[in-house]
Design an enzyme around this catalytic site. Structure first.
Site, mmCIF file in Angstrom:
data_model
loop_
_atom_site.group_PDB
_atom_site.id
_atom_site.type_symbol
_atom_site.label_atom_id
_atom_site.label_comp_id
_atom_site.label_asym_id
_atom_site.label_seq_id
_atom_site.Cartn_x
_atom_site.Cartn_y
_atom_site.Cartn_z
ATOM 1 N N GLU A 122 57.334 47.882 20.109
ATOM 2 C CA GLU A 122 57.433 47.368 21.772
ATOM 3 C C GLU A 122 56.174 47.159 22.354
ATOM 4 O OE1 GLU A 122 59.546 50.807 23.113
ATOM 5 O OE2 GLU A 122 61.131 50.655 21.650
ATOM 6 N N LYS A 124 53.205 48.217 24.569
ATOM 7 C CA LYS A 124 53.008 49.303 25.539
ATOM 8 C C LYS A 124 52.659 48.924 26.742
ATOM 9 C CE LYS A 124 50.646 53.886 24.624
ATOM 10 N NZ LYS A 124 49.931 53.987 25.935
ATOM 11 N N ASP A 126 51.167 49.109 30.441
ATOM 12 C CA ASP A 126 50.127 49.860 31.094
ATOM 13 C C ASP A 126 50.420 49.861 32.326
ATOM 14 O OD1 ASP A 126 47.986 51.505 31.107
ATOM 15 O OD2 ASP A 126 46.467 49.572 31.349
ATOM 16 N N TYR A 234 62.482 51.583 28.020
ATOM 17 C CA TYR A 234 62.149 51.577 26.453
ATOM 18 C C TYR A 234 63.031 52.830 25.758
ATOM 19 C CZ TYR A 234 58.279 54.576 28.277
ATOM 20 O OH TYR A 234 57.596 55.370 28.959
ATOM 21 N N LYS A 323 46.829 50.908 19.488
ATOM 22 C CA LYS A 323 45.881 50.594 20.844
ATOM 23 C C LYS A 323 45.042 49.338 20.728
ATOM 24 C CE LYS A 323 45.592 53.367 24.054
ATOM 25 N NZ LYS A 323 45.918 54.429 24.471
ATOM 26 N N CYS A 419 15.612 30.087 46.977
ATOM 27 C CA CYS A 419 16.387 29.690 45.963
ATOM 28 C C CYS A 419 15.777 29.696 44.437
ATOM 29 C CB CYS A 419 16.822 28.072 46.028
ATOM 30 S SG CYS A 419 17.959 27.729 44.719
ATOM 31 N N CYS A 422 14.883 26.283 42.687
ATOM 32 C CA CYS A 422 14.180 25.376 43.458
ATOM 33 C C CYS A 422 12.974 26.014 44.215
ATOM 34 C CB CYS A 422 14.866 24.025 43.834
ATOM 35 S SG CYS A 422 15.654 24.586 45.598
ATOM 36 N N CYS A 437 21.128 27.412 49.714
ATOM 37 C CA CYS A 437 19.746 26.702 49.326
ATOM 38 C C CYS A 437 20.123 25.601 49.980
ATOM 39 C CB CYS A 437 19.777 26.431 47.983
ATOM 40 S SG CYS A 437 18.709 25.162 47.419
ATOM 41 N N CYS A 442 18.120 20.271 44.912
ATOM 42 C CA CYS A 442 18.057 21.372 43.874
ATOM 43 C C CYS A 442 18.484 21.199 42.728
ATOM 44 C CB CYS A 442 18.666 22.655 44.615
ATOM 45 S SG CYS A 442 18.636 23.887 43.610
#
Ligand code: IVH
Length: 686
Positions: A122, A124, A126, A234, A323, A419, A422, A437, A442
């Site tokens: 099944e 698992k 979380d 479950y 896991k 920037c 550039c 910028c 650029c």
């Protein structure tokens, strides 16, 4: 004596509850509704009205009683009927085999040689383990796992979860049944919740699990009801003696019959190899699920064998958790990098001490934008939490819990004064939250713009990497240069990584992209505020680039989805000489600057408005829209008196109901196709 009409009311209430329970089950558990939202809402309102007229007929299992009106004063501790266990872990196929061997050895000592194991694998989930207690079929209590012996009573919040039955779907419920399962928040619900919270200036949750945990422990059920939780069952817990199953799997099937959601991909496996293969399949599917799983739980199927195997400490011998590698990790934030985006906005990204997360080594993570960085309150030099969910780009979620409280934290990182691409001094335009910028030449900004262009135009074989290479060689400056690469076939062939075939393929893909429709070209050339949908809308509205370039803000505003601010921004950008030059160049090179098909006002569906709802048998929504618009019709989102046709597919919802209310013609896919072809052909009315 009963009040007049009381008996009829009681009968109608019973009928309505049965109907609503059925439709809620179809919708929430089976994900397969039979009626639309409006029909459901009408039944619900009718029940609500009858119940307020006859308060003595309200029972706790009525669907109207899911969300209580009164908050609880605190969470009461409750002893579990049976201890809630944890699971031992296996992190590899070897550890899984060792577990099976340990069971064999244990059973051999008990005199059971060569047990024929069957396993159930099944996901698992979380989330948070819950124990639900049903007495005579009615949900009486829902309790968190707590320390396994004692948990907290959170019945008021669990009742708000539509997937948890308030009454078991059976005419012969056992006097007592405990059902165990996991409460969780789905990824789409989690994302939507965080977006809502961020928009409201509230703190966001770190992950779906925390979000579910915070929600399930709220005192006010109305709060929990506003943060959608889900449930998977479950395990059978304690049950009265008439509940007799010989396998875990059969128990799960029964839970499904009783109305619980049980994952449909749970299956029985007959060998170690099959179990390993199944665990690996779940691991691969992990990123595609709409809920988070952190492993696979493998259980012995035979309940008698489970009983013989028993428990060691807090863990059953008969089950194990395979896991997956963790998807969050803690590491040091080594720095913040900044990259100009396609319109010059500086985007921050996190530079990390390399760390393993979700099975890969991560050195960088996105931080979305300046606001995101400020909201997360990250500081360089501190430990941070890195998240990698499924296949998505890693993100830095928050500072590690222990650092946020420190008084002597390093200063907040600021956007750079120049920037990084550039060296032009950066600016923060008035009213904007983003540093920019301002240099349109650029190279960093251009690279992003070109990468956006090749993505939008769907040019296979040309991605960010190639864009950077070609820019470095001086071959690309603007999008128009992409269509001049054909003059460099020999140079391309001389490049490492380009054989004759790949060079040819690339040039063919570039050539093919000239056929992309006008709307897509408008999206690709990079007009701030113009996404794919707006690009298409502008193309449809104006038909030709001349008309678009000649349009004033008022005309632009007449385009569906374009507001005054957007119209102003589009107008300014289209007036820019550099943009005009790019458009002229691309036009000269053969890209589409005219809408194909009938101009607005022509075509078999001209002047007719459509609304799509439900799932059509063959066409996707995009395809259906394209058919309508290319035949001169218009697609809108909501049904009104001005709607000519509603095209309804499977599971059509409230829009269908609204169409019926307003007397708007409802057609199906075949009807649409016939109409698009002949215009005045007989519509196939459902
Ligand atoms: S069975 C002995 N099945 O994992 C049975 N647990 O470490 C113990 N979990 O607290 C639980 N999905 O929160 C089981 N399909 C599943 C599960 C599952 C998630 C969680 C549950 C439990 C923890 C055990």
């Amino acid at each position: 004596m009963s009040a007049p009409g009381r008996e009829q009311a009681a009968a109608r209430i019973a009928a309505l509850r049965a109907l609503l329970d059925h439709h809620s089950y179809r919708y929430h558990v089976l994900d397969d509704p039979e009626i639309g939202d409006a029909q459901y809402d009408a039944l619900y309102s009718e029940l609500k009205a009858l119940e307020s007229a006859h308060p003595d007929l309200v029972t706790p299992d009525s669907i109207t009683q899911r969300v209580g009106e009164v908050p609880v004063s605190d969470l009461v501790k409750v002893a579990h009927l049976q201890r809630m266990l944890s699971l031992a872990n296996a992190r590899s196929a070897e550890e899984l085999r060792a577990w099976i061997q340990r069971m064999r050895n244990f059973l051999a000592r008990e005199g059971i040689e060569n047990p024929a194991f069957e396993f159930v694998a099944e996901p698992k989930i979380d989330g948070l383990a819950m124990s639900l207690v049903y007495e005579h079929g009615l949900l009486v209590r829902g309790v968190t796992r707590g320390d396994g012996e004692t948990g907290e009573d959170v019945t008021h919040n669990l009742r708000t979860i539509a997937q948890i039955p308030l009454r078991l779907k059976t005419s012969a419920p056992p006097p007592l049944l405990e059902v165990r399962g996991e409460v969780y928040m789905s990824l789409p619900d989690f994302q939507a919740l965080n977006e809502r919270r961020a928009a409201a200036g509230e703190s966001t949750f770190m992950n779906p699990r925390n979000s579910a945990a915070g929600t399930v422990r709220q005192l006010d059920p109305r709060l929990a009801a506003g943060r959608p939780l889900s449930f998977w069952a479950y395990q059978l817990g304690v049950a009265s003696e008439e509940v007799t199953f010989t396998t875990h799997y059969a128990g799960l099937q029964w839970l499904r019959e009783l109305g619980f959601p049980v994952n449909p991909d749970i299956c029985v496996l007959a060998s170690e190899e099959a179990v390993v293969a199944q665990c690996e399949r779940w691991e691969q599917r992990r990123g595609a699920l709409d809920f988070e799983i952190d492993g696979v739980v493998v259980k012995v199927n035979d309940l008698e064998l489970q009983r013989r195997l028993g428990v060691v400490g807090r863990e059953p011998r008969w089950a194990i958790a395979w896991k997956f590698p963790p998807t969050t990790a803690v590491t040091t934030l080594a720095g913040i990098g900044w990259n100009p985006g396609k319109f010059g906005d500086l985007h921050p990204y996190a530079i990390l001490e390399p760390v393993r997360v979700g099975g890969v080594t991560v050195k960088q993570a996105t931080l979305h934008n300046e606001e995101d960085l400020a909201r997360k309150d990250l500081r360089v030099g501190e430990e941070v939490i890195v998240l990698r969910a499924g296949d998505v780009i890693p993100q830095v979620v928050a500072p590690a819990p222990h650092v946020a409280q420190r008084p002597d934290r390093p200063p907040r990182p600021l956007p750079p004064a120049r920037c990084p691409a550039c060296d032009t001094p950066t600016v923060k335009p008035e009213g904007s939250v983003f540093t920019k910028c301002p240099n349109r030449d650029c190279p960093g900004r251009r690279a992003q713009l070109l990468t956006h262009f090749v993505g939008a135009m769907d040019i296979d074989g040309l991605g960010e990497k190639q864009v950077l290479t070609f820019m470095g060689l001086g071959w690309l400056r603007s999008a128009a240069d992409i269509y001049r690469l054909s003059e460099r076939e020999q140079d391309l062939l001389a490049l490492a990584g380009f054989g004759e075939t790949s060079a040819r393929k690339l040039l063919a893909a570039i050539e093919a992209s000239k056929e992309r429709p006008f709307g897509r070209v408008l999206f690709a050339i990079g007009i701030e505020e113009v996404g794919e949908v707006t690009g298409r809308a502008l193309a449809q509205q104006f038909g030709t680039v001349e008309a678009l370039l000649a349009a004033g803000t008022a005309e632009l505003e007449a385009t569906p989805g374009v507001g005054p601010k957007m119209a102003q921004a589009i107008h300014e950008q289209l007036a820019d000489p550099a943009m005009r030059e790019l458009i002229a160049d691309l036009r000269e090179l053969g890209l589409q600057f005219e809408e194909e098909g009938p101009a607005p006002g022509a075509g078999p569906l001209a002047g007719r408005t459509f609304v799509l709802t439900g799932t059509l048998p063959e066409l996707t929504r995009e395809q259906a829209s394209a058919i309508i618009t290319s035949a001169g019709g218009k697609v809108t989102g909501s049904v009104s008196k001005r709607t000519d046709y509603v095209v309804a597919g499977e599971s059509a919802g409230s829009k269908l109901a609204r169409a019926q209310q307003l007397g708007v013609a409802v057609i199906d896919e075949a009807g649409l196709l016939a109409l698009a072809e002949h215009g005045d052909g007989e519509p196939v009315v459902k």
